[in-house]
Scaffold this active site. Structure first.
Site, PDB file in Angstrom:
ATOM      1  N   ASP A 241       8.101  -3.742   5.926  1.00 12.77           N
ATOM      2  CA  ASP A 241       7.146  -4.366   6.843  1.00 12.77           C
ATOM      3  C   ASP A 241       7.287  -5.878   6.868  1.00 12.77           C
ATOM      4  O   ASP A 241       6.952  -6.525   7.863  1.00 12.77           O
ATOM      5  CB  ASP A 241       5.715  -3.972   6.467  1.00 12.77           C
ATOM      6  N   LYS A 252       5.346   0.435   2.654  1.00 12.54           N
ATOM      7  CA  LYS A 252       4.262   1.394   2.400  1.00 12.54           C
ATOM      8  C   LYS A 252       3.977   1.539   0.909  1.00 12.54           C
ATOM      9  O   LYS A 252       4.897   1.615   0.102  1.00 12.54           O
ATOM     10  CB  LYS A 252       4.661   2.740   3.021  1.00 12.54           C
TER      11      LYS A 252
HETATM   12  O1  MRU Z   1       1.142   1.772   7.725  1.00 12.98           O
HETATM   13  P1  MRU Z   1       2.386   2.093   8.485  1.00 12.98           P
HETATM   14  O2  MRU Z   1       2.561   3.548   8.741  1.00 12.98           O
HETATM   15  O3  MRU Z   1       2.541   1.253   9.735  1.00 12.98           O
HETATM   16  O4  MRU Z   1       3.559   1.655   7.497  1.00 12.98           O
HETATM   17  C1  MRU Z   1       4.877   1.723   7.951  1.00 12.98           C
HETATM   18  C2  MRU Z   1       5.876   1.458   6.905  1.00 12.98           C
HETATM   19  O5  MRU Z   1       5.557   1.097   5.792  1.00 12.98           O
HETATM   20  C3  MRU Z   1       7.309   1.577   7.310  1.00 12.98           C
HETATM   21  O6  MRU Z   1       8.093   1.932   6.214  1.00 12.98           O
HETATM   22  C4  MRU Z   1       7.799   0.227   7.845  1.00 12.98           C
HETATM   23  O7  MRU Z   1       6.955  -0.261   8.832  1.00 12.98           O
HETATM   24  C5  MRU Z   1       9.182   0.303   8.380  1.00 12.98           C
HETATM   25  S1  MRU Z   1       9.264   1.177   9.906  1.00 12.98           S
HETATM   26  C6  MRU Z   1      10.849   1.064  10.465  1.00 12.98           C
END
Ligand code: MRU
Length: 349
Positions: A241, A252
């Site tokens: 992220d 995550k």
């Molecule tokens: O809370 P989320 O579902 O938006 O978290 C998403 C993630 O942690 C993904 O691993 C990350 O955004 C990479 S997506 C290519």
């Protein structure tokens, strides 16, 4: 390698953005139209659209939807309204840098067009949002191609959360590497962490893997250590992220635990992400704002209450993996190894 994406999760349709509402998956494939910045904000906040690149793309369309009806006649008042809408959209979720990256890019484009008529600037905003979307499609394909060399034959790969076409323009990041490995016949199977509390692994990654006909098994997050101990995991690959200048990576919640486990079992740990996820303004992961989410994500499961009333809950949506636990970061520009700071500066500085 040339193959088609299994589906499109975000499409621009003349005057609105259409997304697959991820909160209904895997039971139902529901597509919804977003017609205003408010609807885009709500969709990002409620995780109807989620995943770092996907919220950047949707946020970019959101800014266009927010400004297209503005009646402002001078550049200064138009710019200040656009800036207010960008700030508002950016407030939907704080951790994934792709959202603020896309909005900053649009605001810079607006400023660069300041001599042009307002109507023309509005068109430039839309064109830039479409460019961000198309660019992400290309970057995801390159990430998949670049990651392929890291995948051994007959690979057993563990992944976490969802990094596929749902989370990006198409193909995904870590998921794109998995997809390319599958098409290159290098894959034995994928282990899919269910990814508590919102189950992006079981609801979304499993859905995408099924669509792409990739062999996988779903496991509870806490099975990862046992799988590694039994020699059932050759490598871990997941998304990001926000990656800071030194390679520290927010992803995550549960990602850091996997990195520690991979290190303890001598298993490579790869992060896959496009340049829009690399935040060259932050030096280290300690500066990343971690989104805290509602207690009810933890105290219930579906409609069932699973904790006593009024328990105190700690529910961070992300954690930060320190750079020394990351074997390599796979980007559209190639596979980046430590020292991340030096190598990022060369490629993205
Ligand atoms: O809370 P989320 O579902 O938006 O978290 C998403 C993630 O942690 C993904 O691993 C990350 O955004 C990479 S997506 C290519």
């Amino acid at each position: 390698m040339d193959f088609k994406p299994p589906f499109q999760s975000i499409t621009w349709n003349d005057d609105r953005v259409t997304i697959i509402d991820q909160t209904y998956l895997p039971e139902r494939e529901v597509f919804i139209d977003l017609n205003s910045a408010g609807q885009v904000w709500d969709a990002i906040k409620k995780m109807k659209v989620r995943g770092a690149p996907a919220i950047g793309i949707t946020g970019a369309y959101g800014l266009y939807l927010g400004v297209k009806g503005l009646k402002e006649t001078t550049f200064d008042s138009f710019y200040s309204e656009a800036d207010r809408i960008a700030e508002y959209l950016n407030s939907a979720r704080p951790t994934a840098v792709n959202l603020s990256w896309a909005l900053k890019r649009l605001m810079a484009t607006i400023y660069a067009a300041k001599e042009k008529p307002i109507d023309e600037i509005k068109e430039i905003i839309l064109e830039t949002a479409i460019t961000i979307h198309n660019e992400d499609r290309r970057l995801c394909r390159s990430i998949g191609e670049n990651g392929l060399d890291l995948i051994p034959d007959d690979a057993k790969i563990l992944t976490h959360c969802n990094t596929g076409g749902l989370a990006t323009g198409e193909f995904g990041t870590a998921f794109s590497v998995i997809l390319h490995a599958h098409h290159a016949e290098k894959l034995n199977q994928v282990w899919v962490d269910e990814t508590r509390p919102l189950l992006q692994g079981s609801r979304l990654t499993a859905w995408e893997l099924q669509k792409a006909e990739i062999p996988f098994k779903l496991n509870v997050d806490s099975a990862a250590a046992f799988l590694m101990q039994q020699g059932k995991v050759d490598l871990v690959i997941l998304g990001a992220d926000r990656i800071t200048k030194n390679g520290d990576t927010a992803n995550k919640i549960g990602t850091y635990s996997l990195a520690v486990l991979a290190d303890a079992h001598n298993i490579p740990f790869y992060v896959a992400a496009p340049y829009s996820t690399i935040d060259m303004d932050l030096e280290t992961g300690s500066e990343i704002e971690i989104e805290q989410r509602d207690a009810d994500e933890v105290t219930g499961f579906g409609n069932k209450q699973t904790a006593p009333d009024k328990v105190d809950v700690y529910n961070p949506a992300f954690d930060v993996t320190p750079n020394h636990l990351i074997t390599a970061i796979i980007t559209e520009k190639g596979v980046i190894k430590p020292n991340y700071k030096t190598n990022f500066e060369k490629l993205f500085g």
